[in-house]
Design a protein around this motif. Sequence first.
Motif, PDB file in Angstrom:
ATOM      1  N   GLN A  15      54.925 -57.815 -60.266  1.00 39.53           N
ATOM      2  CA  GLN A  15      53.981 -56.408 -60.561  1.00 39.53           C
ATOM      3  C   GLN A  15      54.660 -55.376 -60.021  1.00 39.53           C
ATOM      4  O   GLN A  15      55.113 -55.347 -59.026  1.00 39.53           O
ATOM      5  CB  GLN A  15      52.497 -56.679 -59.980  1.00 39.53           C
ATOM      6  CG  GLN A  15      51.840 -58.105 -60.292  1.00 39.53           C
ATOM      7  CD  GLN A  15      51.429 -58.150 -61.586  1.00 39.53           C
ATOM      8  OE1 GLN A  15      51.020 -57.228 -62.262  1.00 39.53           O
ATOM      9  NE2 GLN A  15      51.675 -59.446 -62.290  1.00 39.53           N
ATOM     10  N   ALA A  17      54.476 -50.762 -60.184  1.00 37.97           N
ATOM     11  CA  ALA A  17      53.665 -49.626 -60.525  1.00 37.97           C
ATOM     12  C   ALA A  17      54.546 -48.334 -60.428  1.00 37.97           C
ATOM     13  O   ALA A  17      55.253 -48.174 -59.538  1.00 37.97           O
ATOM     14  CB  ALA A  17      52.440 -49.468 -59.356  1.00 37.97           C
ATOM     15  N   ASP A  19      55.618 -44.964 -59.244  1.00 39.54           N
ATOM     16  CA  ASP A  19      55.329 -44.119 -58.156  1.00 39.54           C
ATOM     17  C   ASP A  19      55.736 -42.657 -58.349  1.00 39.54           C
ATOM     18  O   ASP A  19      54.699 -41.765 -58.127  1.00 39.54           O
ATOM     19  CB  ASP A  19      56.034 -44.570 -56.973  1.00 39.54           C
ATOM     20  CG  ASP A  19      55.693 -43.708 -55.568  1.00 39.54           C
ATOM     21  OD1 ASP A  19      54.478 -43.573 -55.341  1.00 39.54           O
ATOM     22  OD2 ASP A  19      56.435 -42.959 -55.030  1.00 39.54           O
ATOM     23  N   PHE A  35      59.583 -46.908 -58.543  1.00 35.98           N
ATOM     24  CA  PHE A  35      58.642 -47.870 -58.554  1.00 35.98           C
ATOM     25  C   PHE A  35      58.280 -48.657 -57.368  1.00 35.98           C
ATOM     26  O   PHE A  35      59.292 -48.770 -56.598  1.00 35.98           O
ATOM     27  CB  PHE A  35      58.861 -49.211 -59.708  1.00 35.98           C
ATOM     28  CG  PHE A  35      58.906 -48.556 -61.190  1.00 35.98           C
ATOM     29  CD1 PHE A  35      57.886 -48.613 -61.993  1.00 35.98           C
ATOM     30  CD2 PHE A  35      60.166 -48.256 -61.650  1.00 35.98           C
ATOM     31  CE1 PHE A  35      57.969 -48.164 -63.376  1.00 35.98           C
ATOM     32  CE2 PHE A  35      60.290 -47.748 -63.033  1.00 35.98           C
ATOM     33  CZ  PHE A  35      59.173 -47.883 -63.607  1.00 35.98           C
ATOM     34  N   GLN A  41      49.544 -58.322 -56.717  1.00 31.95           N
ATOM     35  CA  GLN A  41      48.941 -57.004 -57.294  1.00 31.95           C
ATOM     36  C   GLN A  41      48.687 -56.026 -56.483  1.00 31.95           C
ATOM     37  O   GLN A  41      48.637 -54.893 -56.482  1.00 31.95           O
ATOM     38  CB  GLN A  41      48.376 -57.418 -58.523  1.00 31.95           C
ATOM     39  CG  GLN A  41      47.934 -55.994 -59.503  1.00 31.95           C
ATOM     40  CD  GLN A  41      47.270 -56.601 -60.820  1.00 31.95           C
ATOM     41  OE1 GLN A  41      46.764 -57.727 -61.056  1.00 31.95           O
ATOM     42  NE2 GLN A  41      47.088 -55.441 -61.624  1.00 31.95           N
ATOM     43  N   VAL A  44      50.498 -53.964 -54.440  1.00 29.46           N
ATOM     44  CA  VAL A  44      51.276 -52.655 -55.544  1.00 29.46           C
ATOM     45  C   VAL A  44      50.005 -51.613 -55.531  1.00 29.46           C
ATOM     46  O   VAL A  44      50.267 -50.320 -55.621  1.00 29.46           O
ATOM     47  CB  VAL A  44      51.564 -53.278 -56.789  1.00 29.46           C
ATOM     48  CG1 VAL A  44      52.217 -52.042 -57.689  1.00 29.46           C
ATOM     49  CG2 VAL A  44      52.676 -54.332 -56.645  1.00 29.46           C
ATOM     50  N   ILE A  45      48.641 -52.114 -56.069  1.00 25.04           N
ATOM     51  CA  ILE A  45      47.641 -51.144 -56.273  1.00 25.04           C
ATOM     52  C   ILE A  45      47.511 -50.156 -54.664  1.00 25.04           C
ATOM     53  O   ILE A  45      47.156 -48.981 -55.032  1.00 25.04           O
ATOM     54  CB  ILE A  45      46.464 -51.690 -56.308  1.00 25.04           C
ATOM     55  CG1 ILE A  45      46.669 -52.384 -57.538  1.00 25.04           C
ATOM     56  CG2 ILE A  45      45.326 -50.676 -56.462  1.00 25.04           C
ATOM     57  CD1 ILE A  45      45.512 -53.273 -58.294  1.00 25.04           C
ATOM     58  N   ALA A 117      54.415 -51.578 -66.367  1.00 24.16           N
ATOM     59  CA  ALA A 117      53.958 -51.174 -64.858  1.00 24.16           C
ATOM     60  C   ALA A 117      52.282 -51.191 -64.902  1.00 24.16           C
ATOM     61  O   ALA A 117      51.875 -51.486 -65.870  1.00 24.16           O
ATOM     62  CB  ALA A 117      54.552 -49.658 -64.793  1.00 24.16           C
ATOM     63  N   PHE A 118      51.861 -51.242 -63.839  1.00 23.84           N
ATOM     64  CA  PHE A 118      50.379 -51.411 -63.631  1.00 23.84           C
ATOM     65  C   PHE A 118      49.964 -50.316 -64.287  1.00 23.84           C
ATOM     66  O   PHE A 118      50.197 -49.193 -63.638  1.00 23.84           O
ATOM     67  CB  PHE A 118      50.021 -51.677 -61.818  1.00 23.84           C
ATOM     68  CG  PHE A 118      48.422 -51.540 -61.815  1.00 23.84           C
ATOM     69  CD1 PHE A 118      48.036 -52.672 -62.131  1.00 23.84           C
ATOM     70  CD2 PHE A 118      47.736 -50.526 -61.332  1.00 23.84           C
ATOM     71  CE1 PHE A 118      46.653 -52.966 -61.714  1.00 23.84           C
ATOM     72  CE2 PHE A 118      46.534 -50.653 -60.926  1.00 23.84           C
ATOM     73  CZ  PHE A 118      45.958 -51.901 -61.352  1.00 23.84           C
ATOM     74  N   GLU A 119      48.988 -50.451 -65.176  1.00 22.53           N
ATOM     75  CA  GLU A 119      48.097 -49.541 -65.937  1.00 22.53           C
ATOM     76  C   GLU A 119      49.032 -48.448 -66.457  1.00 22.53           C
ATOM     77  O   GLU A 119      48.547 -47.139 -66.535  1.00 22.53           O
ATOM     78  CB  GLU A 119      47.058 -48.703 -64.877  1.00 22.53           C
ATOM     79  CG  GLU A 119      46.082 -49.519 -64.381  1.00 22.53           C
ATOM     80  CD  GLU A 119      45.086 -48.989 -63.667  1.00 22.53           C
ATOM     81  OE1 GLU A 119      45.199 -47.646 -63.477  1.00 22.53           O
ATOM     82  OE2 GLU A 119      43.868 -49.545 -63.559  1.00 22.53           O
ATOM     83  N   ASP A 120      50.283 -48.542 -66.840  1.00 23.44           N
ATOM     84  CA  ASP A 120      51.239 -47.718 -67.224  1.00 23.44           C
ATOM     85  C   ASP A 120      52.333 -48.397 -68.325  1.00 23.44           C
ATOM     86  O   ASP A 120      53.158 -48.999 -67.551  1.00 23.44           O
ATOM     87  CB  ASP A 120      51.734 -46.832 -66.174  1.00 23.44           C
ATOM     88  CG  ASP A 120      52.233 -45.440 -66.690  1.00 23.44           C
ATOM     89  OD1 ASP A 120      52.049 -45.127 -67.941  1.00 23.44           O
ATOM     90  OD2 ASP A 120      53.001 -44.646 -66.057  1.00 23.44           O
TER      91      ASP A 120
END
Length: 154
Positions: A15, A17, A19, A35, A41, A44-45, A117-120
Motif C-alpha cells: 500500500q 500513500a 505524502d 510516497f 494499510q 500507511v494511514i 495510492a491510498f485515497e488518491d
Amino acid sequence: MHITFKKLFYREDYQIALDQLVTDEENGHRLALYFRGHTDQTMVIIGDYSCNYFKLSFEADSILLRAPDLYELDDGVEFNPVPLVLYKDSVLLTFATAWMGLKRDPSRDWTHYPIRAFEDDIHILSPRPPVFTDLGHKMSDYIVKQSLNPQADL
C-alpha cells in the motif's frame, strides 16, 4: 522490507500513500512525488515511522492528472491491485494526443503511468520512465521544541 521500483509493479499487498507532490523548479519543473509505503494499510494511514519513504521523479514535460480530472473519460482500465502500472497505449494517451496537443513521435515513447495510492489515484503521461529514489524510513513530521527558562521556574 526495503522498497524497490520492481516491487511497485508486482506487490499486490503493498500500500502507498501520497505524502507530497512537488514541482521541482530548479530542474525545469519536473514532478517529484513522495510516497509512504507499507504492506499494512494502517501503518500507511497513520504515517508510522516504519513505512518506506520513496520518491518518483518525472520529466519536466510530463502531464499530471488526478482521478477527478478523468471521471468523464472511460479508459476501460479496471482497478489494479499493484501500486504502479505502465501502459504503452491507453484511452488516456489517445485522448491526450487528440485533444491535449500531445505529440507522439518515435523519439519519445510516451507511457501512461497509473499510480494507485491510498485515497488518491494519479495518472501521469511521461515520455521517459520515472526515476525511483528510496529515501529509507520517514520519521514523524512533528518536531517537539522545548526550552529551559530558568527565570520562569523561580
